[in-house]
Design a protein around this motif. Structure first.
Motif, PDB file in Angstrom:
ATOM      1  N   THR A  86      24.198  -9.175  40.537  1.00 38.06           N
ATOM      2  CA  THR A  86      24.726  -9.587  39.236  1.00 38.06           C
ATOM      3  C   THR A  86      25.350 -10.976  39.291  1.00 38.06           C
ATOM      4  OG1 THR A  86      26.777  -8.397  39.688  1.00 38.06           O
ATOM      5  CG2 THR A  86      25.111  -7.234  38.427  1.00 38.06           C
ATOM      6  N   GLU A  87      25.969 -11.314  40.426  1.00 38.89           N
ATOM      7  CA  GLU A  87      26.629 -12.617  40.587  1.00 38.89           C
ATOM      8  C   GLU A  87      25.623 -13.762  40.496  1.00 38.89           C
ATOM      9  OE1 GLU A  87      30.133 -13.921  40.724  1.00 38.89           O
ATOM     10  OE2 GLU A  87      30.264 -12.426  42.303  1.00 38.89           O
TER      11      GLU A  87
ATOM     12  N   GLN B  62      36.233 -16.375  39.995  1.00 35.07           N
ATOM     13  CA  GLN B  62      34.891 -15.800  40.153  1.00 35.07           C
ATOM     14  C   GLN B  62      33.947 -16.833  40.753  1.00 35.07           C
ATOM     15  OE1 GLN B  62      34.598 -12.698  38.945  1.00 35.07           O
ATOM     16  NE2 GLN B  62      32.438 -12.249  38.879  1.00 35.07           N
ATOM     17  N   ARG B  63      34.038 -18.059  40.238  1.00 37.30           N
ATOM     18  CA  ARG B  63      33.171 -19.142  40.737  1.00 37.30           C
ATOM     19  C   ARG B  63      33.476 -19.441  42.204  1.00 37.30           C
ATOM     20  NH1 ARG B  63      33.266 -21.663  35.465  1.00 37.30           N
ATOM     21  NH2 ARG B  63      35.113 -22.870  35.968  1.00 37.30           N
ATOM     22  N   GLU B  64      34.783 -19.487  42.505  1.00 35.41           N
ATOM     23  CA  GLU B  64      35.199 -19.791  43.873  1.00 35.41           C
ATOM     24  C   GLU B  64      34.686 -18.725  44.832  1.00 35.41           C
ATOM     25  OE1 GLU B  64      39.437 -20.604  45.914  1.00 35.41           O
ATOM     26  OE2 GLU B  64      39.294 -21.175  43.818  1.00 35.41           O
ATOM     27  N   LEU B  65      34.791 -17.465  44.403  1.00 34.48           N
ATOM     28  CA  LEU B  65      34.327 -16.359  45.231  1.00 34.48           C
ATOM     29  C   LEU B  65      32.831 -16.437  45.486  1.00 34.48           C
ATOM     30  CD1 LEU B  65      36.357 -13.367  43.773  1.00 34.48           C
ATOM     31  CD2 LEU B  65      36.405 -14.125  46.131  1.00 34.48           C
TER      32      LEU B  65
ATOM     33  N   ALA C  70      26.680 -22.691  44.548  1.00 32.25           N
ATOM     34  CA  ALA C  70      26.209 -21.318  44.739  1.00 32.25           C
ATOM     35  C   ALA C  70      26.512 -20.568  43.455  1.00 32.25           C
ATOM     36  CB  ALA C  70      26.937 -20.661  45.907  1.00 32.25           C
ATOM     37  N   GLY C  71      25.482 -20.149  42.748  1.00 30.06           N
ATOM     38  CA  GLY C  71      25.717 -19.515  41.450  1.00 30.06           C
ATOM     39  C   GLY C  71      26.446 -20.496  40.541  1.00 30.06           C
ATOM     40  N   LYS C  72      27.575 -20.053  39.999  1.00 27.86           N
ATOM     41  CA  LYS C  72      28.334 -20.926  39.095  1.00 27.86           C
ATOM     42  C   LYS C  72      29.372 -21.769  39.838  1.00 27.86           C
ATOM     43  CE  LYS C  72      27.968 -18.231  34.826  1.00 27.86           C
ATOM     44  NZ  LYS C  72      26.808 -17.420  35.154  1.00 27.86           N
TER      45      LYS C  72
END
Length: 400
Positions: free
Chosen positions: A145-146, A173-176, A319-321
């Motif tokens: 989902t991420e 969330q972005r940092e993770l 990475a992702g957002k």
């Protein structure tokens, strides 16, 4: 205990990925293995109830220490990591140490402590300890989902905002997301947990993505982190150089990726390419590109040449957002002539990219995507470059 070096495992992963269950299984071992676990926060770790259920008596000595009847302990990281490790090793009470690295910790500094840290008696810690394994526990469902790694992309985009940790704001969330990728890159074992929550096809996509990021890592698939802990303990599998050399984006840049790996990943829609250009990016246009980044670009990382700085290179990591952008160092072409010659003599790869006019100034960006339209992404990146006229003007001004 003998004087042999202490094996240390570093355990990474999100809160909720399944690390506590895995640690409790190891702490509850009936094999007489005396394990010491260093955690960031005992309260968060929720150790007591699980072990009591398993029939192990637990004594909470104080807020920073839990002792188990089988001789294992769990302690909170109070002083710095180096001191905590040294004290545990010197106590000669334990056979094995696990460092539970919080979801918010970069893995490389923890490893560096063991490789390069110096204890108060003036010894290098690596004379007393070694990294047995670097493990990242990954929640398969959350990874899907991420990063939108499922075949039901719209559905997973929706879930990205409404599922799991409600308390995480978007910035965290972005940092993770960025940290998770770093934790996957820098490890040699992936415990891929909660595989029962994704379907078979999505699982293959997730595994292909992991292999793209770190092809060297062993993947152990689990539900509820249930597997024999002996698969990961006392295997002496971690090799720092191997892990660093096999990080996916590093291999892509060096052209070392095997066709087999490419084909396997491509079968599940995970593809990658290297974007190389000897024209700087416009900072504004590159920023716009990342603000409007298509969801199917799941990872990009590399060295960037920016119009605003012909003296320094920058490292970009997405990475992702999550997006990180930092100064990397001086371009070799910006150093005094003697230093340039020294670099060129000692770094053969540098002479292959060296340009008479621009030296080593060059953008080399690895882009990894899921069902990505490479041509379209290349075109969008091209649009973020300076035009020929803009570049000519900037270069003339710089050369004056």
């Amino acid at each position: 205990m003998s004087n042999k070096k202490m094996p240390v495992t570093i355990l990474n992963g999100y809160l909720g990925a399944g690390k506590t269950t895995l640690l409790n299984n190891i702490l509850n071992n009936q094999d007489g293995l005396k394990v010491a676990v260093i955690v960031n926060d005992l309260a968060e770790f929720n150790i007591d109830s699980k072990l009591v259920e398993n029939g192990t008596s637990v004594t909470k000595v104080n807020d920073n220490l839990v002792e188990l009847s089988n001789g294992c302990i769990c302690c909170t990281l109070q002083s710095d990591l180096l001191t905590s490790l040294d004290d545990l090793i010197n106590s000669k009470k334990y056979d094995y140490i696990i460092i539970e690295s919080s979801g918010m910790t970069e893995p490389i500094p923890v490893a560096q402590t063991i490789y390069y840290g110096e204890t108060k008696d003036g010894k290098l810690l690596q004379e007393k300890a070694f990294i047995d394994s670097m493990i990242t526990v990954v929640d398969a469902y959350r990874l899907k989902t991420e990063f939108g790694l499922g075949h039901d992309l719209e559905h997973s985009e929706h879930e990205h905002h409404h599922d799991h940790d409600h308390h995480e704001d978007e910035e965290e969330q972005r940092e993770l997301a960025g940290l998770l990728v770093e934790q996957i890159e820098f490890c040699n074992i992936i415990v891929l947990n909660k595989v029962d929550l994704v379907d078979k096809e999505d699982l293959e996509v997730i595994k292909s993505y992991i292999k793209k990021i770190q092809p060297y890592a062993t993947i152990i698939e689990t539900e509820y982190t249930k597997f024999d802990y002996k698969e990961i303990i006392n295997k002496n599998l971690f090799n720092l150089q191997d892990v660093l050399n096999n990080i996916g984006w590093v291999k892509e840049l060096s052209g070392e990726v095997h066709h087999h790996d490419h084909d396997h990943a491509a079968e599940y829609g995970i593809t990658s390419f290297v974007y190389r250009k000897r024209i700087p990016f416009s900072a504004d246009r590159l920023s716009k590109f990342y603000q409007e980044l298509p969801v199917n670009i799941v990872r990009s990382k590399g060295i960037i040449w920016l119009e605003s700085d012909n003296q320094s290179s920058y490292i970009l990591s997405q990475a992702g957002k999550s997006l990180k952008f930092d100064i990397f160092g001086s371009w070799v072409a910006n150093l005094p002539k003697e230093q340039q010659d020294e670099y060129l003599k000692n770094t053969p790869s540098l002479s292959t990219i060296w340009d008479k006019e621009y030296g080593d100034r060059l953008t080399e960006l690895v882009v990894i995507g899921h069902n990505m339209d490479e041509e379209k992404v290349r075109e969008s990146l091209d649009e973020a470059l300076l035009t020929d006229n803009e570049f000519e003007e900037i270069w003339k001004a710089f050369k004056k």
